[in-house]
Write a protein that holds these residues in place. Structure first.
Motif, short mmCIF file in Angstrom:
data_model
loop_
_atom_site.label_atom_id
_atom_site.label_comp_id
_atom_site.label_asym_id
_atom_site.label_seq_id
_atom_site.Cartn_x
_atom_site.Cartn_y
_atom_site.Cartn_z
N GLN A 6 -70.81 -29.43 -60.47
CA GLN A 6 -69.99 -28.27 -60.15
C GLN A 6 -68.60 -28.44 -60.76
O GLN A 6 -68.23 -29.55 -61.18
N ALA A 7 -67.86 -27.36 -60.82
CA ALA A 7 -66.52 -27.40 -61.41
C ALA A 7 -65.58 -28.24 -60.55
O ALA A 7 -65.76 -28.38 -59.34
N ASN A 12 -61.47 -23.14 -62.17
CA ASN A 12 -62.50 -22.15 -61.86
C ASN A 12 -63.13 -21.54 -63.10
O ASN A 12 -62.48 -21.36 -64.13
N ASP A 13 -64.42 -21.21 -62.97
CA ASP A 13 -65.08 -20.40 -63.98
C ASP A 13 -64.61 -18.95 -63.82
O ASP A 13 -64.44 -18.47 -62.70
N ILE A 14 -64.43 -18.29 -64.93
CA ILE A 14 -64.11 -16.86 -64.92
C ILE A 14 -65.37 -16.14 -65.38
O ILE A 14 -65.73 -16.19 -66.57
N LEU A 15 -66.05 -15.51 -64.47
CA LEU A 15 -67.39 -14.99 -64.70
C LEU A 15 -67.36 -13.64 -65.43
O LEU A 15 -66.32 -12.97 -65.47
N THR A 19 -64.10 -11.05 -66.35
CA THR A 19 -63.37 -11.09 -67.63
C THR A 19 -62.87 -9.73 -68.13
O THR A 19 -61.84 -9.70 -68.83
N GLN A 125 -56.01 -25.50 -62.65
CA GLN A 125 -55.96 -24.92 -64.00
C GLN A 125 -55.64 -23.45 -63.82
O GLN A 125 -56.41 -22.72 -63.19
#
Length: 429
Positions: A6-7, A12-15, A19, A125
């Motif tokens: 996992q991150a 974080n992931d930007i899904l 976006t 981040q």
């Protein structure tokens, strides 16, 4: 069982569903900066640790507690950038961009890194878009930066959701005199300060002014005020800035406790804040740093800039429902093709339409499927129109055009007239 990957916390992931709002914001900012004559610069994520220690300042929270710092294989200390100004100053010095008094108006965008407690609107981040201007010493360029951001808020529909707070920190000499007076005042009330403020009293006392602790703020009510120590030149600069903002009609609040968290600021500092996001209220902040280039070994060079937090601005747009609806649809047109001959024809048709209708968002069905399944995918895509190609349509050189967002009837459009028909339909929509 192996641990599920996992991150990292706070990174974080930007899904894909997120976006479009990011691109909308980033493109709006970039277009606006282009219109004001600012040029993009792209900077490294990693810098030597000394850059931030010298620029941001020893004793600041950023340097002492928040930086991601490590030794590389050459045993050199590197840091993932916690902010953009220091790296931008390093770049203009290294490449001689400000030599001979050259004016530089630059902007950058990208991720920054700080080890903080993650919470809504604050991450380890995070992303910023920043602006830096060199070799313009007057209040006119300070005003331009603020006017530019004010125009951005109007473009985004945020003008009523943000408030401008303004202050002047004066010259380094004036600030030093004020620092001595503030320290003397607070030392007599040391036991009434919160723990963080007690520590800052010997490292970075001006940061005590924006403490969130209620007891400390009560102590500060009768503390010396910064503007009582400002030098005449800084006062004149500040008055010139306010006069320009008044001329444009930008409302502002004077906040003498606004000092920013980085040591390099002097004279003008400002923040745009909102009360729509809870405790994370600052969405854009900056100010003047006339001594920073000299601090890095360059010749005296006036500098001023700001940075805005992308995550917080996206969150603000989403909270207020200001992300345009059309961003959520990836397509204007979806082509349904039935049979191998139609699939081949659809591929050629799609490229012809893209050439003829600039900016057309077009999806071609992949994976074949029945009439029902392809129409279901067309509807789910969010497209406004489905184009239908089968053996009958190919034989007649027509394309079925079915509106998907209203009850209009399907039309058969001649192949050669299709581009003009779609362009007209999309323009009306």
């Amino acid at each position: 069982m192996s641990k599920t990957l996992q991150a990292i916390r706070g990174m974080n992931d930007i899904l894909p569903e997120q976006t479009p709002a990011w691109r909308y914001l980033e493109n709006t900012v970039a277009d606006l900066l282009d219109s004001y004559g600012y040029k993009e610069i792209r900077l490294p994520i990693l810098e030597f640790t000394e850059l931030f220690a010298r620029g941001i300042g020893e004793g600041t929270d950023v340097v002492d507690k928040e930086m991601y710092t490590f030794l590389d294989r050459n045993e050199e200390s590197l840091t993932m950038r916690p902010e953009g100004t220091a790296g931008c100053v390093r770049a203009v010095l290294e490449h001689g961009l400000t030599g001979g008094g050259q004016v530089q108006k630059l902007w950058y965008a990208g991720p920054m890194f700080r080890y903080e407690k993650p919470q809504k609107g604050r991450y380890r981040q995070f992303h910023q878009m920043g602006v830096e201007v060199f070799n313009l010493p007057g209040p006119d360029i300070d005003a331009e930066l603020i006017v530019l951001t004010w125009r951005l808020w109007k473009k985004l529909g945020l003008a009523d959701a943000v408030t401008l707070q303004l202050n002047s920190l004066g010259s380094s000499e004036a600030r030093a005199r004020y620092r001595d007076a503030l320290v003397a005042y607070l030392q007599d009330r040391y036991d009434l300060l919160d723990e963080d403020s007690q520590r800052r009293l010997t490292t970075n006392p001006l940061r005590i002014l924006d403490s969130k602790d209620g007891g400390t703020q009560a102590v500060l009510v009768d503390a010396p005020t910064l503007h009582d120590y400002l030098d005449e030149e800084s006062l004149a600069h500040f008055e010139g800035l306010k006069a320009r903002l008044d001329a444009v009609g930008i409302r502002y609040e004077i906040n003498q406790k606004l000092v920013r968290g980085l040591d390099y600021y002097s004279r003008t500092v400002f923040e745009w804040v909102t009360d729509k996001l809870g405790s994370q209220g600052t969405v854009c902040a900056g100010g003047r740093y006339d001594g920073l280039v000299t601090q890095f070994g360059g010749k005296p060079t006036p500098g001023v800039g700001y940075a805005m937090g992308v995550e917080r601005l996206v969150l603000l747009l989403e909270t207020l429902g200001l992300v345009p609806d059309e961003l959520n649809s990836p397509a204007d047109v979806y082509i349904c093709a039935f049979g191998e001959a139609a699939e081949l024809a659809a591929l050629g048709l799609s490229e012809q339409l893209r050439d003829a209708v600039p900016g057309l968002r077009l999806l071609v069905n992949a994976g074949a499927g029945s009439f029902k399944s392809q129409f279901k995918k067309a509807d789910k895509s969010g497209a406004r129109y489905a184009l239908i190609l089968g053996d009958d349509e190919l034989a007649k050189r027509v394309v079925g055009c079915k509106p998907l967002r209203d009850d209009s009837e399907q039309q058969n459009i001649a192949w050669d007239a299709l581009a003009e028909h779609l362009a007209a339909c999309l323009k009306r929509a």
